[in-house]
Design a protein around this motif. Structure first.
Motif, PDB file in Angstrom:
ATOM      1  N   GLN A   1      32.528  26.681  43.812  1.00  0.00           N
ATOM      2  CA  GLN A   1      32.129  27.631  44.470  1.00  0.00           C
ATOM      3  C   GLN A   1      32.639  28.294  45.021  1.00  0.00           C
ATOM      4  N   GLY A   2      32.333  29.935  45.623  1.00  0.00           N
ATOM      5  CA  GLY A   2      33.466  30.482  46.142  1.00  0.00           C
ATOM      6  C   GLY A   2      32.877  31.973  45.415  1.00  0.00           C
ATOM      7  N   LYS A   3      33.998  33.316  46.066  1.00  0.00           N
ATOM      8  CA  LYS A   3      33.743  34.774  45.627  1.00  0.00           C
ATOM      9  C   LYS A   3      35.372  34.878  44.977  1.00  0.00           C
ATOM     10  N   ILE A   4      34.804  35.348  44.218  1.00  0.00           N
ATOM     11  CA  ILE A   4      35.946  36.779  43.561  1.00  0.00           C
ATOM     12  C   ILE A   4      35.711  38.122  44.598  1.00  0.00           C
ATOM     13  N   GLY A   5      36.401  39.077  45.145  1.00  0.00           N
ATOM     14  CA  GLY A   5      35.579  39.572  45.616  1.00  0.00           C
ATOM     15  C   GLY A   5      36.013  41.075  45.330  1.00  0.00           C
ATOM     16  N   ALA A   6      35.908  42.081  45.842  1.00  0.00           N
ATOM     17  CA  ALA A   6      35.637  43.515  45.285  1.00  0.00           C
ATOM     18  C   ALA A   6      36.879  43.610  44.532  1.00  0.00           C
ATOM     19  N   ASN A   7      36.938  44.556  44.354  1.00  0.00           N
ATOM     20  CA  ASN A   7      37.902  44.673  43.110  1.00  0.00           C
ATOM     21  C   ASN A   7      39.158  44.376  43.060  1.00  0.00           C
ATOM     22  N   ALA A   8      39.136  42.570  42.874  1.00  0.00           N
ATOM     23  CA  ALA A   8      40.230  41.621  42.448  1.00  0.00           C
ATOM     24  C   ALA A   8      40.106  42.097  41.032  1.00  0.00           C
ATOM     25  N   CYS A   9      41.597  41.744  40.439  1.00  0.00           N
ATOM     26  CA  CYS A   9      42.106  41.436  38.705  1.00  0.00           C
ATOM     27  C   CYS A   9      42.372  39.879  38.526  1.00  0.00           C
ATOM     28  N   VAL A  10      41.157  39.424  37.979  1.00  0.00           N
ATOM     29  CA  VAL A  10      42.027  38.482  37.501  1.00  0.00           C
ATOM     30  C   VAL A  10      42.525  38.667  36.332  1.00  0.00           C
ATOM     31  N   GLY A  11      43.441  37.491  36.447  1.00  0.00           N
ATOM     32  CA  GLY A  11      44.578  37.566  34.956  1.00  0.00           C
ATOM     33  C   GLY A  11      43.262  36.521  33.549  1.00  0.00           C
TER      34      GLY A  11
END
Length: 200
Positions: free
Chosen positions: A81-91
């Motif tokens: 569970q969790g959140k990938i924030g707005a406009n984040a970039c995950v490689g």
């Protein structure tokens, strides 16, 4: 450059979805992506999200949300569970385990983020058993030795008898060479015949 037809944003026909999953129509999801929510868990994919090929998003024990404009590279694994924030970039090739990524955060490729309880603990030298200075030697069975042949002493009286004995010794030495076999050679021959049946 002229494109004859407008490109569709996504068809989602090549994405595996299971459970309570909400995908915004403007999200672009590449092929081979798995979106799976366990019972009593939920996945929310926001507007403008881009998810790379082969990524896996698996929600359990809560909600896993990918907010507006976030971008996940190919092969990303997000679990829990969790959140990938707005406009984040995950490689690409990043693993996120029960953690959240802040908005506008950039995560380098092949990172591991999340539950520190799953990390492998360092083993201290005091916890390892002491090494004895003279370790016991491994016992290796010796191959069976070929039977010894009795040597025949040539008669000293005549040269003819000595020449006959030398001609007889040559085939015996050849036979003794053939009788000496390499330990395990039969097993190696069988493996080679299995791997290369047409090779003589």
């Amino acid at each position: 450059m002229h494109l004859p037809l407008p490109l569709p944003l996504s068809s989602h026909s090549h994405v595996y979805v299971q459970g309570d999953v909400t995908i915004d129509p403007s999200a672009v999801i590449s092929s081979g992506v798995i979106l799976r929510a366990n019972p009593e868990s939920k996945i929310i994919i926001g507007a403008g999200v881009c998810i790379g090929a082969g990524s896996v998003i698996h929600a359990y024990q809560g909600t896993l949300e990918v907010e507006t404009g976030a971008s996940l590279g190919a092969g990303v694994l997000v679990v829990g569970q969790g959140k990938i924030g707005a406009n984040a970039c995950v490689g690409p090739l990043t693993t996120i385990w029960n953690a959240s990524i802040e908005r506008l955060q950039v995560v380098p490729a092949a990172s591991v983020i999340g539950d520190s309880g799953r990390q492998v603990a360092d083993v201290s030298l005091s916890a390892t058993p002491p090494v004895s200075p003279n370790p016991p030697e491994a016992v290796i069975p010796s191959p069976p030795s070929p039977p010894k042949q009795q040597e025949v002493n040539p008669p000293v009286d005549s040269q003819i008898a000595s020449s006959e004995s030398t001609t007889e010794e040559k085939p015996e030495s050849a036979n003794s060479q053939e009788e000496k076999s390499v330990y395990g050679q039969g097993s190696v021959d069988r493996i080679l015949k299995t791997l290369f049946p047409y090779h003589q």
